[in-house]
Design a protein around this motif. Structure first.
Motif, mmCIF file in Angstrom:
data_model
loop_
_atom_site.group_PDB
_atom_site.id
_atom_site.type_symbol
_atom_site.label_atom_id
_atom_site.label_comp_id
_atom_site.label_asym_id
_atom_site.label_seq_id
_atom_site.Cartn_x
_atom_site.Cartn_y
_atom_site.Cartn_z
ATOM 1 N N LEU A 155 -4.158 30.383 30.185
ATOM 2 C CA LEU A 155 -3.602 30.238 31.528
ATOM 3 C C LEU A 155 -2.189 29.694 31.428
ATOM 4 C CD1 LEU A 155 -5.190 30.500 34.353
ATOM 5 C CD2 LEU A 155 -4.807 28.051 34.475
ATOM 6 N N CYS A 156 -1.366 30.016 32.430
ATOM 7 C CA CYS A 156 0.041 29.622 32.455
ATOM 8 C C CYS A 156 0.278 28.181 31.952
ATOM 9 C CB CYS A 156 0.523 29.740 33.889
ATOM 10 S SG CYS A 156 2.154 29.066 34.147
ATOM 11 N N PRO A 157 1.083 28.027 30.903
ATOM 12 C CA PRO A 157 1.329 26.684 30.358
ATOM 13 C C PRO A 157 2.064 25.753 31.338
ATOM 14 C CG PRO A 157 2.090 28.400 28.844
ATOM 15 C CD PRO A 157 1.735 29.083 30.110
ATOM 16 N N TYR A 158 2.846 26.330 32.239
ATOM 17 C CA TYR A 158 3.518 25.473 33.236
ATOM 18 C C TYR A 158 2.461 24.821 34.128
ATOM 19 C CZ TYR A 158 5.480 24.564 37.879
ATOM 20 O OH TYR A 158 5.777 23.991 39.092
ATOM 21 N N VAL A 159 1.515 25.614 34.598
ATOM 22 C CA VAL A 159 0.441 25.101 35.446
ATOM 23 C C VAL A 159 -0.369 24.048 34.671
ATOM 24 C CG1 VAL A 159 -1.797 25.805 36.396
ATOM 25 C CG2 VAL A 159 0.272 27.037 37.038
ATOM 26 N N GLN A 160 -0.661 24.362 33.409
ATOM 27 C CA GLN A 160 -1.418 23.394 32.593
ATOM 28 C C GLN A 160 -0.646 22.089 32.472
ATOM 29 O OE1 GLN A 160 -4.006 24.262 29.737
ATOM 30 N NE2 GLN A 160 -3.991 26.470 29.831
ATOM 31 N N SER B 117 0.123 31.328 44.677
ATOM 32 C CA SER B 117 1.073 32.414 44.483
ATOM 33 C C SER B 117 0.702 33.313 43.315
ATOM 34 C CB SER B 117 2.471 31.840 44.294
ATOM 35 O OG SER B 117 2.424 30.747 43.412
ATOM 36 N N CYS B 118 -0.164 32.865 42.431
ATOM 37 C CA CYS B 118 -0.592 33.701 41.298
ATOM 38 C C CYS B 118 -1.969 33.217 40.853
ATOM 39 C CB CYS B 118 0.426 33.611 40.161
ATOM 40 S SG CYS B 118 0.501 31.971 39.424
ATOM 41 N N ASN B 119 -2.541 33.938 39.917
ATOM 42 C CA ASN B 119 -3.885 33.616 39.440
ATOM 43 C C ASN B 119 -3.962 32.182 38.897
ATOM 44 O OD1 ASN B 119 -6.528 34.120 38.585
ATOM 45 N ND2 ASN B 119 -5.798 34.584 36.527
ATOM 46 N N ALA B 120 -2.920 31.785 38.155
ATOM 47 C CA ALA B 120 -2.928 30.439 37.549
ATOM 48 C C ALA B 120 -2.915 29.359 38.633
ATOM 49 C CB ALA B 120 -1.708 30.281 36.638
ATOM 50 N N MET B 121 -2.158 29.575 39.680
ATOM 51 C CA MET B 121 -2.093 28.585 40.768
ATOM 52 C C MET B 121 -3.435 28.499 41.507
ATOM 53 S SD MET B 121 0.724 26.942 41.043
ATOM 54 C CE MET B 121 2.367 27.004 40.352
ATOM 55 N N ILE B 122 -4.141 29.629 41.594
ATOM 56 C CA ILE B 122 -5.463 29.608 42.249
ATOM 57 C C ILE B 122 -6.408 28.712 41.439
ATOM 58 C CG2 ILE B 122 -7.476 31.041 42.857
ATOM 59 C CD1 ILE B 122 -5.429 33.312 43.447
ATOM 60 N N GLY C 1 13.375 34.763 34.400
ATOM 61 C CA GLY C 1 11.970 34.486 34.093
ATOM 62 C C GLY C 1 11.308 33.871 35.303
ATOM 63 N N SER C 2 10.012 33.579 35.188
ATOM 64 C CA SER C 2 9.346 32.978 36.341
ATOM 65 C C SER C 2 9.829 31.535 36.511
ATOM 66 C CB SER C 2 7.826 33.056 36.202
ATOM 67 O OG SER C 2 7.431 33.063 34.861
ATOM 68 N N ILE C 3 9.690 30.733 35.450
ATOM 69 C CA ILE C 3 10.261 29.385 35.479
ATOM 70 C C ILE C 3 10.933 29.180 34.119
ATOM 71 C CG2 ILE C 3 8.051 28.286 34.812
ATOM 72 C CD1 ILE C 3 8.909 25.954 36.707
ATOM 73 N N LEU C 4 12.150 28.632 34.134
ATOM 74 C CA LEU C 4 12.900 28.540 32.865
ATOM 75 C C LEU C 4 12.773 27.144 32.272
ATOM 76 C CD1 LEU C 4 16.209 30.404 33.778
ATOM 77 C CD2 LEU C 4 14.547 31.132 32.062
ATOM 78 N N ALA D 186 9.783 35.062 28.798
ATOM 79 C CA ALA D 186 8.461 35.533 29.220
ATOM 80 C C ALA D 186 7.455 34.415 28.994
ATOM 81 C CB ALA D 186 8.066 36.768 28.420
ATOM 82 N N MET D 187 6.972 33.872 30.101
ATOM 83 C CA MET D 187 5.989 32.783 30.008
ATOM 84 C C MET D 187 4.663 33.334 29.505
ATOM 85 S SD MET D 187 5.492 29.556 30.724
ATOM 86 C CE MET D 187 6.305 28.883 32.158
ATOM 87 N N LYS D 188 4.131 32.666 28.502
ATOM 88 C CA LYS D 188 2.847 33.097 27.937
ATOM 89 C C LYS D 188 1.787 33.164 29.046
ATOM 90 C CE LYS D 188 0.450 31.796 23.743
ATOM 91 N NZ LYS D 188 0.215 30.669 22.856
ATOM 92 N N PHE D 189 1.003 34.189 29.044
ATOM 93 C CA PHE D 189 -0.121 34.402 29.972
ATOM 94 C C PHE D 189 0.304 34.661 31.425
ATOM 95 C CE2 PHE D 189 -1.916 31.237 26.845
ATOM 96 C CZ PHE D 189 -2.500 32.187 26.044
ATOM 97 N N CYS D 190 1.604 34.826 31.682
ATOM 98 C CA CYS D 190 2.032 35.096 33.064
ATOM 99 C C CYS D 190 2.135 36.618 33.249
ATOM 100 C CB CYS D 190 3.368 34.419 33.358
ATOM 101 S SG CYS D 190 3.992 34.816 35.007
ATOM 102 N N ASP D 191 1.163 37.193 33.958
ATOM 103 C CA ASP D 191 1.158 38.652 34.154
ATOM 104 C C ASP D 191 2.377 39.094 34.960
ATOM 105 O OD1 ASP D 191 -1.230 38.677 32.871
ATOM 106 O OD2 ASP D 191 -2.436 38.719 34.707
#
Ligand code: SF4
Length: 345
Positions: A41-46, A68-73, A206-209, A291-296
């Motif tokens: 799952l998104c490392p930023y969320v983790q 806003s995305c699967n990880a946030m859910i 990117g999504s988040i830098l 490209a954030m790992k696991f971010c579709d």
């Protein structure tokens, strides 16, 4: 009041008397968050959950999590149990920008305001909300002026300085600190800079830098002049048309109509136009995609950017990252080779 996704209208927090505080993640591994969230799952969320578990966040009245995305859910599911305490409020955000989406989002924002209102205050006073909208617009306008300098100057402030300033701007600890935003921006325009005319001007996307990437790009001789990320230029929404009537409709139009993020699958063409405008205005010579790992969403976005850069004849480098701060070794060699191709000696 904590928030994560840039589709969260912070004006509502300000109008209700909260100080908006952005959760920007943390460097390092996230062993404790990984026990509650699946590993891929998104490392930023983790990292946001890890910061909460390790009590590294300031005391928060609550957190608003935009789904806003699967990880946030997933984060919204675990936060009430293991997060930072206070209220957890979730906000659904459409993935496209049209009148139906604006209306739907405005209804969600009205509900959000009601959920965050202090006990006994069921309806947020609309005058207060308009005042907060004006206050935020003044700040974004000042940032956009700084952006205009970055586009025009040969030696603009570097990406690291700007991103550090934006991070400070998003994480005030109290209203007094929030009121000092003008000082942060003015200092950035005035501080002495080294001549950077011969450094290649880069678009970082990117999504988040992560901070470490921008630092490294500039240490290796590049100059980041535009950061297309949700902790970068996408925050600086331009005012929406029709600043009157229902403030929730205004906010819905402002946020959904702003620079689209990779998750806005219904807005691909607008995203391409956004890149094209940035490339022309900021005289971009090369693009680096994080490209954030696991971010579709990032994966789809990268493919679209690749097509765009090929059509424009712009060199593109993709660097994969896990937001841990431990990517330096993997990135350095590829970054140096890329910048050498762009003329850095
Ligand atoms: S980086 Fe991607 S997966 Fe992570 S929160 Fe942002 S959109 Fe979601």
């Amino acid at each position: 009041m904590g928030w994560l996704c840039h589709y969260t209208p912070v004006e509502i927090f300000t109008a209700l008397g909260y100080t908006p505080y952005r959760l920007l993640g943390r460097e390092g591994n996230n062993p404790r968050a990984a026990t509650y969230l699946v590993g891929n799952l998104c490392p930023y969320v983790q990292s946001c959950l890890e910061a909460a578990i390790k009590q590294e966040l300031p005391l928060l009245a609550g957190v608003v999590i935009a789904r806003s995305c699967n990880a946030m859910i997933h984060l919204a599911n675990v936060w009430p149990h293991y997060g930072a305490g206070g209220k957890t409020v979730v906000l659904d955000v459409p993935r496209r920008f049209d009148e139906d989406a604006v209306f739907y989002f405005s209804q969600n924002l009205r509900r959000l305001a009601a959920e965050l209102a202090p006990p006994g205050e069921r309806q947020l006073n609309e005058e207060r909300l308009w005042a907060a909208i004006t206050w935020w617009e003044e700040q974004r306008a000042a940032w956009r002026e700084l952006l205009a300098c970055r586009a025009a100057w040969e030696d603009p402030p570097g990406g690291k300085e700007i991103m550090d300033g934006l991070a400070r701007w998003q994480t005030p600890l109290n209203p007094q600190e929030a009121d000092k935003w003008e000082t942060v921006i003015t200092r950035l325009t005035r501080q002495p800079r080294v001549k950077t005319a011969r450094r290649p001007r880069l678009l970082l996307a990117g999504s988040i830098l992560p901070r470490e990437l921008i630092t490294m790009v500039e240490e290796c001789g590049g100059l980041s002049v535009f950061e297309d990320s949700c902790n970068g230029m996408r925050l600086l929404l331009a005012p929406a048309a029709r600043a009157e009537g229902d403030p929730y409709l205004y906010l819905a139009r402002l946020y959904l109509g702003g620079p689209p993020c990779p998750r806005m699958v219904g807005d691909r063409e607008k995203r391409r136009q956004y890149w094209a405008a940035a490339v022309d205005r900021f005289r971009i010579q090369g693009i680096i995609y994080h490209a954030m790992k696991f971010c579709d969403a990032a994966m789809y976005d990268y493919i679209a950017l690749k097509v765009f850069s090929e059509k424009k004849g712009l060199p593109l480098l993709r660097l994969d990252g896990d937001f841990s701060g431990g990517n330096r070794g993997q990135w350095q060699t590829r970054l140096e080779a890329f910048l050498e191709m762009l003329g850095v000696e």
